[in-house]
Design an enzyme around this catalytic site. Structure first.
Site, PDB file in Angstrom:
ATOM      1  N   GLU A 172      -7.922  -5.226  -0.746  1.00  0.00           N
ATOM      2  CA  GLU A 172      -8.449  -5.983  -1.792  1.00  0.00           C
ATOM      3  C   GLU A 172      -8.264  -7.265  -1.411  1.00  0.00           C
ATOM      4  OE1 GLU A 172     -10.070  -4.053  -3.188  1.00  0.00           O
ATOM      5  OE2 GLU A 172      -8.904  -2.649  -4.663  1.00  0.00           O
ATOM      6  N   HIS A 231       0.940  -1.172  -0.121  1.00  0.00           N
ATOM      7  CA  HIS A 231       0.052   0.180  -0.091  1.00  0.00           C
ATOM      8  C   HIS A 231       0.739   1.334   0.024  1.00  0.00           C
ATOM      9  CE1 HIS A 231      -3.224   2.721   1.148  1.00  0.00           C
ATOM     10  NE2 HIS A 231      -3.992   1.889   0.695  1.00  0.00           N
TER      11      HIS A 231
HETATM   12  N1  ACO Z   1       4.132  -7.490  -4.781  1.00  0.00           N
HETATM   13  C1  ACO Z   1       5.318  -7.526  -4.981  1.00  0.00           C
HETATM   14  N2  ACO Z   1       6.307  -6.418  -4.813  1.00  0.00           N
HETATM   15  C2  ACO Z   1       5.652  -5.298  -4.342  1.00  0.00           C
HETATM   16  C3  ACO Z   1       4.110  -5.190  -4.092  1.00  0.00           C
HETATM   17  C4  ACO Z   1       3.368  -6.522  -4.287  1.00  0.00           C
HETATM   18  N3  ACO Z   1       2.043  -6.341  -4.043  1.00  0.00           N
HETATM   19  N4  ACO Z   1       3.850  -3.995  -3.847  1.00  0.00           N
HETATM   20  C5  ACO Z   1       5.069  -3.076  -3.881  1.00  0.00           C
HETATM   21  N5  ACO Z   1       6.088  -4.097  -4.236  1.00  0.00           N
HETATM   22  C6  ACO Z   1       7.446  -3.508  -4.441  1.00  0.00           C
HETATM   23  C7  ACO Z   1       7.587  -2.756  -5.583  1.00  0.00           C
HETATM   24  O1  ACO Z   1       7.764  -3.677  -6.844  1.00  0.00           O
HETATM   25  C8  ACO Z   1       8.730  -1.879  -5.170  1.00  0.00           C
HETATM   26  O2  ACO Z   1       9.978  -2.682  -5.488  1.00  0.00           O
HETATM   27  P1  ACO Z   1      11.204  -1.789  -5.963  1.00  0.00           P
HETATM   28  O3  ACO Z   1      11.622  -0.722  -5.234  1.00  0.00           O
HETATM   29  O4  ACO Z   1      12.090  -3.012  -6.131  1.00  0.00           O
HETATM   30  O5  ACO Z   1      10.967  -1.494  -7.506  1.00  0.00           O
HETATM   31  C9  ACO Z   1       8.429  -1.670  -3.769  1.00  0.00           C
HETATM   32  O6  ACO Z   1       7.883  -2.683  -3.489  1.00  0.00           O
HETATM   33  C10 ACO Z   1       7.805  -0.422  -3.451  1.00  0.00           C
HETATM   34  O7  ACO Z   1       6.841  -0.395  -4.187  1.00  0.00           O
HETATM   35  P2  ACO Z   1       6.026   0.983  -4.807  1.00  0.00           P
HETATM   36  O8  ACO Z   1       5.778   0.843  -6.333  1.00  0.00           O
HETATM   37  O9  ACO Z   1       7.076   2.309  -4.366  1.00  0.00           O
HETATM   38  O10 ACO Z   1       4.732   0.957  -4.086  1.00  0.00           O
HETATM   39  P3  ACO Z   1       3.552   1.800  -4.307  1.00  0.00           P
HETATM   40  O11 ACO Z   1       3.518   2.794  -2.812  1.00  0.00           O
HETATM   41  O12 ACO Z   1       3.759   2.632  -5.472  1.00  0.00           O
HETATM   42  O13 ACO Z   1       2.553   0.937  -4.507  1.00  0.00           O
HETATM   43  C11 ACO Z   1       0.691  -0.323  -4.637  1.00  0.00           C
HETATM   44  C12 ACO Z   1       1.326   0.783  -3.907  1.00  0.00           C
HETATM   45  C13 ACO Z   1       0.325   0.172  -6.056  1.00  0.00           C
HETATM   46  C14 ACO Z   1      -0.613  -0.657  -4.066  1.00  0.00           C
HETATM   47  C15 ACO Z   1       1.557  -1.894  -4.729  1.00  0.00           C
HETATM   48  O14 ACO Z   1       1.650  -2.392  -3.547  1.00  0.00           O
HETATM   49  C16 ACO Z   1       0.788  -2.606  -5.728  1.00  0.00           C
HETATM   50  O15 ACO Z   1       0.986  -2.588  -6.654  1.00  0.00           O
HETATM   51  N6  ACO Z   1       0.176  -3.686  -5.082  1.00  0.00           N
HETATM   52  C17 ACO Z   1      -0.411  -4.741  -5.747  1.00  0.00           C
HETATM   53  C18 ACO Z   1      -1.627  -4.075  -6.334  1.00  0.00           C
HETATM   54  C19 ACO Z   1      -2.912  -4.170  -5.444  1.00  0.00           C
HETATM   55  O16 ACO Z   1      -3.054  -4.585  -4.434  1.00  0.00           O
HETATM   56  N7  ACO Z   1      -3.351  -2.973  -5.605  1.00  0.00           N
HETATM   57  C20 ACO Z   1      -4.660  -2.604  -4.622  1.00  0.00           C
HETATM   58  C21 ACO Z   1      -4.218  -1.343  -3.628  1.00  0.00           C
HETATM   59  S1  ACO Z   1      -5.229  -0.928  -2.422  1.00  0.00           S
HETATM   60  C22 ACO Z   1      -6.180   0.197  -3.184  1.00  0.00           C
HETATM   61  O17 ACO Z   1      -5.931   0.853  -3.919  1.00  0.00           O
HETATM   62  C23 ACO Z   1      -7.582   0.144  -2.693  1.00  0.00           C
END
Ligand code: ACO
Length: 379
Positions: free
Chosen positions: A316, A258
């Site tokens: 989610e 998140h």
């Molecule tokens: N699985 C694996 N790796 C992850 C995940 C995940 N679910 N989430 C984040 N990471 C990793 C990223 O790849 C990134 O790695 P890197 O630094 O090597 O590139 C690191 O963790 C940081 O991630 P960010 O992209 O900076 O995190 P951000 O705050 O932008 O992302 C998000 C939040 C979009 C929700 C992300 O965690 C994600 O894509 N999750 C999966 C999709 C999901 O569940 N979406 C629903 C969100 S809840 C809502 O909106 C109601």
């Protein structure tokens, strides 16, 4: 050091404060969420959707009399125009997804010619379930089921999906879900709504933009894929293998991570408790066991995968488990999120209108300068 002429770039507007709100408050480190002044668990367990919406719009709970008239008013605005039905039927025939249909339905909400922003907001909240359910019925090759004014907002939604009156457990489960996700700070779709509202445009336009933002997999589009993942693991076993394979392929694990929370999303706690109650009362207990086992395994493997970034369960993950148990089709998960969040979007529009400042950030230009124009026949 940033200056007004050369401000620091804030990609994704992370941690940038752009508005004040009394609607919801998130503590991402502690994992606390307050909605309309209540801890999310309290609101989710006790409120009807009508009470939550009233709370957000008025900053207080309704009296019994106010609640009765608010309920009746919303119930009277549920039906949608024949022209909207034609669009929804066409959307279903053209194989468009539920979020596309919801966007089309939302955009037609001003056909009713509501005079002021709050009446338009009432119409949007009232008609969202009708739009989603009608689209779904057309998609199944069935006639839509007309809304029933004697049923509450959540019960009527389930009724319009199936044509059958839902049992109390399903209604309570859905009501818990709708309350839990009604508002959540300045997430992408809410921000989209506020940006549109800040131009002094109208609520219907703002909410239509918000629906578009909610559709994306990084925001509201995750619970469908979460269910597919859980069903796959339930069928084939080996949750750890599934998680490792996903991460090794460079994919993100849906339902985890998140932007704001650095601990388990508090909404996951509320929804997992609601799902547990629901599955214990007669659902597929084996499936729910797979869900909880998967969560434990995934959190451990994600910690190994990203030791410096806590990736825990987000809203989610249990949305998928709960809505699936209640009988909401997977294809409607994100649209059902919209059915809930429209309460928050409209509240944010009203808040923005009451104390408006045009939202107008800046972009750092990284393109060329001083190019010399070449006529087309010389290129
Ligand atoms: N699985 C694996 N790796 C992850 C995940 C995940 N679910 N989430 C984040 N990471 C990793 C990223 O790849 C990134 O790695 P890197 O630094 O090597 O590139 C690191 O963790 C940081 O991630 P960010 O992209 O900076 O995190 P951000 O705050 O932008 O992302 C998000 C939040 C979009 C929700 C992300 O965690 C994600 O894509 N999750 C999966 C999709 C999901 O569940 N979406 C629903 C969100 S809840 C809502 O909106 C109601």
């Amino acid at each position: 050091m940033s200056t007004p002429d050369d401000p620091e770039l804030q990609r994704g507007l992370e941690d940038v404060l752009v508005a004040e709100t009394r609607l919801s408050d998130i503590d991402g480190e502690a994992g606390d969420l307050t909605i309309g002044g209540f801890p999310v668990a309290e609101l989710a367990a006790d409120a009807t959707v009508e009470e939550s919406v009233f709370l957000l719009w008025n900053d207080r709970l309704p009296t019994a009399g106010e609640l009765d008239s608010f309920r009746a008013d919303l119930a009277g605005r549920r039906a949608v125009d024949e022209a909207v039905h034609a669009v929804l039927e066409r959307a279903a025939d053209a194989d468009r997804g539920a979020m596309d249909a919801l966007r089309m339905g939302a955009a037609t909400a001003d056909l009713a010619g509501d005079a002021d922003a709050e009446t338009a907001a009432r119409r949007l909240v009232a008609c969202f379930p009708t739009v989603v359910a009608a689209y779904w019925r057309y998609r199944q090759g069935e006639d839509p089921v007309a809304p029933r004014e004697d049923l509450g907002h959540a019960a009527n939604y389930l009724y319009m999906l199936t044509g059958e009156e839902p049992d109390d457990a399903a209604v309570r489960g859905l009501e818990t879900y709708l309350n839990t996700v009604i508002d959540h700070g300045l997430n992408a779709s809410t921000f989209a709504a506020r940006v549109v509202a800040s131009t002094e445009s109208d609520v219907v336009s703002a909410v239509t933009a918000a629906v578009g933002a909610l559709k994306g997999p990084l925001h509201g589009g995750a619970p469908g894929p979460v269910l597919e993942m859980l069903q796959d693991v339930h069928e084939h076993g080996d949750p750890e293998g599934y998680v490792r394979e996903t991460l090794e392929a460079g994919d993100r694990l849906m339902g985890f991570g998140h932007r704001v929370y650095r601990v388990r999303d508090p909404r996951a706690a509320v929804l997992s408790a609601a799902a547990e109650r629901f599955y214990e009362a007669g659902g597929d207990g084996d499936f729910f066991e797979t869900v909880t086992e998967f969560e434990d395994v995934a959190v451990d493997v994600l910690a190994e995968h990203k030791p410096d970034r806590r990736l825990d369960t987000n809203v989610e993950f249990y949305t998928a488990a709960l809505l699936h148990g209640i009988g909401v089709p997977r294809e409607l998960f994100t649209a059902t999120f919209g059915v809930a969040r429209v309460g928050g979007w409209t509240a944010h529009c009203l808040e923005q209108f009451a104390d408006n400042r045009l939202v107008r950030p800046r972009a750092r230009y990284v393109g060329a300068h001083d190019r010399t124009w070449t006529p087309v026949d010389e290129r």
